[in-house]
Write an enzyme that holds these catalytic residues in place. Structure first.
Site, PDB file in Angstrom:
ATOM      1  N   ARG A  49     -11.112 -13.548  28.805  1.00 33.11           N
ATOM      2  CA  ARG A  49     -10.662 -12.285  28.192  1.00 33.11           C
ATOM      3  C   ARG A  49     -10.508 -11.207  29.255  1.00 33.11           C
ATOM      4  O   ARG A  49     -11.387 -10.974  30.058  1.00 33.11           O
ATOM      5  CB  ARG A  49     -11.669 -11.833  27.136  1.00 33.11           C
ATOM      6  CG  ARG A  49     -11.435 -10.437  26.552  1.00 33.11           C
ATOM      7  CD  ARG A  49     -10.302 -10.428  25.556  1.00 33.11           C
ATOM      8  NE  ARG A  49      -9.915  -9.097  25.149  1.00 33.11           N
ATOM      9  CZ  ARG A  49     -10.344  -8.476  24.066  1.00 33.11           C
ATOM     10  NH1 ARG A  49     -11.214  -9.048  23.272  1.00 33.11           N
ATOM     11  NH2 ARG A  49      -9.906  -7.277  23.773  1.00 33.11           N
ATOM     12  N   ARG A  85      -4.519 -11.330  23.289  1.00 28.62           N
ATOM     13  CA  ARG A  85      -5.789 -11.699  23.907  1.00 28.62           C
ATOM     14  C   ARG A  85      -6.062 -13.176  23.771  1.00 28.62           C
ATOM     15  O   ARG A  85      -5.734 -13.790  22.749  1.00 28.62           O
ATOM     16  CB  ARG A  85      -6.932 -10.877  23.342  1.00 28.62           C
ATOM     17  CG  ARG A  85      -7.078 -11.072  21.858  1.00 28.62           C
ATOM     18  CD  ARG A  85      -7.654  -9.922  21.126  1.00 28.62           C
ATOM     19  NE  ARG A  85      -6.892  -8.716  21.350  1.00 28.62           N
ATOM     20  CZ  ARG A  85      -7.271  -7.526  20.951  1.00 28.62           C
ATOM     21  NH1 ARG A  85      -8.385  -7.377  20.330  1.00 28.62           N
ATOM     22  NH2 ARG A  85      -6.527  -6.476  21.158  1.00 28.62           N
ATOM     23  N   ASP A  91     -11.084 -12.847  21.165  1.00 31.29           N
ATOM     24  CA  ASP A  91     -11.643 -11.570  20.742  1.00 31.29           C
ATOM     25  C   ASP A  91     -12.826 -11.878  19.848  1.00 31.29           C
ATOM     26  O   ASP A  91     -12.676 -12.573  18.832  1.00 31.29           O
ATOM     27  CB  ASP A  91     -10.585 -10.760  19.985  1.00 31.29           C
ATOM     28  CG  ASP A  91     -11.036  -9.357  19.643  1.00 31.29           C
ATOM     29  OD1 ASP A  91     -11.934  -8.826  20.339  1.00 31.29           O
ATOM     30  OD2 ASP A  91     -10.492  -8.775  18.694  1.00 31.29           O
ATOM     31  N   ASP A  97     -15.720  -9.886  17.734  1.00 28.53           N
ATOM     32  CA  ASP A  97     -16.150  -8.573  17.241  1.00 28.53           C
ATOM     33  C   ASP A  97     -17.438  -8.713  16.455  1.00 28.53           C
ATOM     34  O   ASP A  97     -17.513  -9.510  15.510  1.00 28.53           O
ATOM     35  CB  ASP A  97     -15.092  -7.960  16.319  1.00 28.53           C
ATOM     36  CG  ASP A  97     -13.857  -7.481  17.052  1.00 28.53           C
ATOM     37  OD1 ASP A  97     -13.980  -7.101  18.231  1.00 28.53           O
ATOM     38  OD2 ASP A  97     -12.773  -7.485  16.442  1.00 28.53           O
TER      39      ASP A  97
END
Length: 181
Positions: A102, A111, A114, A116
């Site tokens: 990343r 990307r 990712d 989160d």
């Protein structure tokens, strides 16, 4: 007065006793082979000693949000148990992202992976590095739909609504299509 207590906890001699917390992590990718990137990230989460993946959604193909002139994403959500604090967990997922290649170049841009941190128990915080629950999750069908597969009854600690109820309030666009079971 005699009070009897019984604990249903079974510890093996080699296992340390530590507090665990439930958290939810969103997983996404739209570069390379996105489904493989998501699965690799989940494998690395599972390989982390302080993290136990307890539930995993299906994979979904999702229309990009924010910056729409890019490849569609593949997204999923996992539920974990962890002994890590929210801040250390965030550092851990950022390290996994970095290990998978990343590079943070532009907001909402393409990307390779990712991760989160969506929610950590009912913890609510806002700092430079970490905001919980994730501030955009209530607006994102690509988060709420996979999240609802195994935690539709999770009560968002700020909105005071379940994931299922938040999902029902969203429009059907941008598109989110299930691609795996």
């Amino acid at each position: 007065i005699t009070i009897l207590c019984e604990t249903k906890m079974h510890l093996r001699a080699h296992e340390p006793f530590f507090m665990t917390y439930k958290a939810f992590i969103g997983v996404g990718s739209n570069l390379g082979v996105p489904a493989e990137n998501c699965e690799n990230a989940i494998r690395l989460l599972k390989a982390t000693a302080e993290i136990e993946v307890v539930a995993q959604s299906c994979l979904y193909e999702t229309e990009p949000v924010g910056k729409t002139d890019q490849n569609w994403f593949v997204n999923a959500v996992v539920a974990i148990r962890t002994s890590l604090t929210a801040e250390v967990l965030l550092d851990t997922v950022l390290t996994i992202e970095k290990n998978l290649g990343r590079e943070r170049r532009e907001k909402w841009g393409p990307r390779i992976i990712d991760l989160d941190l969506l929610a950590y128990e009912n913890y609510v915080t806002s700092s430079i590095d970490l905001t919980l629950p994730h501030p955009e999750m209530t607006k994102r069908r690509f988060v709420l739909l996979p999240f609802s597969e195994f935690a539709g009854d999770y009560l968002h600690p700020v909105e005071n609504k379940t994931i299922y109820d938040l999902l029902q309030e969203l429009p059907q666009t941008p598109q989110v299509k299930k691609i795996s079971r």
